[in-house]
Design a protein around this motif. Structure first.
Motif, PDB file in Angstrom:
ATOM      1  N   GLU A 202      33.926  22.442   5.889  1.00  0.00           N
ATOM      2  CA  GLU A 202      35.359  22.267   5.614  1.00  0.00           C
ATOM      3  C   GLU A 202      36.151  23.497   6.047  1.00  0.00           C
ATOM      4  OE1 GLU A 202      36.208  19.235   2.037  1.00  0.00           O
ATOM      5  OE2 GLU A 202      35.533  21.213   1.387  1.00  0.00           O
ATOM      6  N   TRP A 203      35.580  24.676   5.800  1.00  0.00           N
ATOM      7  CA  TRP A 203      36.259  25.920   6.176  1.00  0.00           C
ATOM      8  C   TRP A 203      36.367  26.004   7.700  1.00  0.00           C
ATOM      9  CZ3 TRP A 203      34.367  31.470   4.410  1.00  0.00           C
ATOM     10  CH2 TRP A 203      35.367  32.397   4.700  1.00  0.00           C
ATOM     11  N   GLU A 204      35.283  25.659   8.394  1.00  0.00           N
ATOM     12  CA  GLU A 204      35.299  25.690   9.859  1.00  0.00           C
ATOM     13  C   GLU A 204      36.348  24.711  10.407  1.00  0.00           C
ATOM     14  OE1 GLU A 204      32.294  25.241  13.712  1.00  0.00           O
ATOM     15  OE2 GLU A 204      31.497  25.045  11.677  1.00  0.00           O
TER      16      GLU A 204
ATOM     17  N   THR B 277      41.733  27.855  -2.357  1.00  0.00           N
ATOM     18  CA  THR B 277      42.901  27.590  -1.511  1.00  0.00           C
ATOM     19  C   THR B 277      43.008  26.100  -1.188  1.00  0.00           C
ATOM     20  OG1 THR B 277      42.641  29.778  -0.513  1.00  0.00           O
ATOM     21  CG2 THR B 277      44.033  28.215   0.659  1.00  0.00           C
ATOM     22  N   LYS B 278      41.873  25.497  -0.847  1.00  0.00           N
ATOM     23  CA  LYS B 278      41.873  24.081  -0.461  1.00  0.00           C
ATOM     24  C   LYS B 278      42.004  23.151  -1.671  1.00  0.00           C
ATOM     25  CE  LYS B 278      39.357  20.639   2.304  1.00  0.00           C
ATOM     26  NZ  LYS B 278      40.507  20.200   3.103  1.00  0.00           N
TER      27      LYS B 278
ATOM     28  N   THR C 196      31.023  22.728   2.167  1.00  0.00           N
ATOM     29  CA  THR C 196      32.175  23.634   2.015  1.00  0.00           C
ATOM     30  C   THR C 196      32.328  24.525   3.238  1.00  0.00           C
ATOM     31  OG1 THR C 196      31.793  23.608  -0.378  1.00  0.00           O
ATOM     32  CG2 THR C 196      33.309  25.279   0.453  1.00  0.00           C
TER      33      THR C 196
ATOM     34  N   ALA D  56      39.039  23.726   8.890  1.00  0.00           N
ATOM     35  CA  ALA D  56      40.362  24.283   8.595  1.00  0.00           C
ATOM     36  C   ALA D  56      40.756  25.319   9.645  1.00  0.00           C
ATOM     37  CB  ALA D  56      40.375  24.899   7.202  1.00  0.00           C
TER      38      ALA D  56
ATOM     39  N   ARG E  79      33.434  34.583  -0.710  1.00  0.00           N
ATOM     40  CA  ARG E  79      34.418  34.116   0.279  1.00  0.00           C
ATOM     41  C   ARG E  79      34.590  32.601   0.208  1.00  0.00           C
ATOM     42  NH1 ARG E  79      32.518  37.565   5.642  1.00  0.00           N
ATOM     43  NH2 ARG E  79      33.319  39.604   5.007  1.00  0.00           N
ATOM     44  N   LEU E  80      33.481  31.883  -0.025  1.00  0.00           N
ATOM     45  CA  LEU E  80      33.569  30.427  -0.159  1.00  0.00           C
ATOM     46  C   LEU E  80      34.377  30.049  -1.396  1.00  0.00           C
ATOM     47  CD1 LEU E  80      30.104  28.872   0.773  1.00  0.00           C
ATOM     48  CD2 LEU E  80      32.262  28.663   1.999  1.00  0.00           C
TER      49      LEU E  80
ATOM     50  N   GLN F 151      35.196  33.762   8.773  1.00  0.00           N
ATOM     51  CA  GLN F 151      34.539  32.469   8.546  1.00  0.00           C
ATOM     52  C   GLN F 151      33.178  32.423   9.263  1.00  0.00           C
ATOM     53  OE1 GLN F 151      34.242  29.637  11.015  1.00  0.00           O
ATOM     54  NE2 GLN F 151      32.949  28.735   9.432  1.00  0.00           N
TER      55      GLN F 151
ATOM     56  N   PHE G  75      37.986  30.371  -0.410  1.00  0.00           N
ATOM     57  CA  PHE G  75      38.414  29.245   0.416  1.00  0.00           C
ATOM     58  C   PHE G  75      38.594  27.985  -0.426  1.00  0.00           C
ATOM     59  CE2 PHE G  75      37.007  25.307   2.477  1.00  0.00           C
ATOM     60  CZ  PHE G  75      38.075  25.115   3.341  1.00  0.00           C
TER      61      PHE G  75
END
Length: 221
Positions: free
Chosen positions: A81-83, A210-211, A78, A85, A203-204, A106, A207
């Motif tokens: 994936e955030w990085e 949202t995804k 995860t 994005a 925070r994860l 992030q 994210f």
């Protein structure tokens, strides 16, 4: 005490912002020179090797070692994936004030979550804390973000009494509130390192929502 904590977070933010801007300048120079980004290539290879498996809560009794591995892999996946994005955003957005703040958050989260990842790797989490982290990640995988939020509150509040005047904060049903009072989860927010990794988990969750939006509106946290 809280003032020092806030100052520390502001310093963390400014340090990360400076590092990120320096990184962006280096990346731009590399792109101009046609130099491949070895770090990104290495991350892509590692991600291809990751196998994210379902985090089943019955593993707490059946196979705790497997549970540790599954949670660790899911959280790392995860974060990656955030990085990605962040990297995929248009250049104009990256250079904007809000864009830079999002990137700093992030990167800060990637740092804050490291102590949790280390404990997962070493299998050294307290059983009650492992149970809450397992619930949070299980619900995140299943897009049940309201339920993940309830488990997050149990983790972050633990046995601490409600502040005067605070009732039903973010908790959508009576049974969940009662769980918080009866839970034996240690009040892990007492130390700064734990406070930071718990914040990073939240925070994860944001994210992930949202995804991967929830299947029903009732599960929006």
């Amino acid at each position: 005490m809280e003032e020092r904590s806030d100052d520390g977070q502001r310093n963390d933010y400014m340090r990360k912002l400076e590092e990120m801007e320096e990184g962006m300048r280096l990346e731009a120079l590399k792109q101009k020179a046609g130099v491949p980004d070895e770090k990104k290539l290495s991350k892509k290879l590692k991600k291809a090797e990751q196998v994210v498996e379902p985090i089943e809560l019955d593993l707490l009794q059946k196979d705790i070692d497997r549970l540790y591995i599954n949670i660790y892999t899911y959280l790392v996946h995860t974060m990656d994936e955030w990085e990605e994005a962040m990297d995929a955003r248009p250049e104009e957005e990256k250079q904007s004030g809000p864009g830079k703040r999002a990137a700093v958050m992030q990167k800060q989260t990637a740092d804050y979550i490291k102590p949790l990842l280390r404990q997962l790797k070493k299998r050294t989490l307290e059983p009650d804390i492992l149970a809450r982290v397992a619930e949070i990640t299980h619900y995140m995988q299943n897009r049940r973000y309201r339920d993940a939020q309830d488990s997050y509150l149990q983790l972050s509040i633990g046995n601490a009494p409600w502040p005067i005047g605070v009732t039903m904060v973010g908790i959508h049903e009576r049974s969940a509130r009662e769980k918080i009072f009866s839970s034996q989860v240690a009040h892990v927010l007492n130390d700064e390192t734990s406070r930071k990794w718990i914040q990073s988990v939240k925070r994860l969750m944001t994210f992930a929502q949202t995804k991967y939006p929830p299947y029903t509106l009732s599960q929006i946290s």
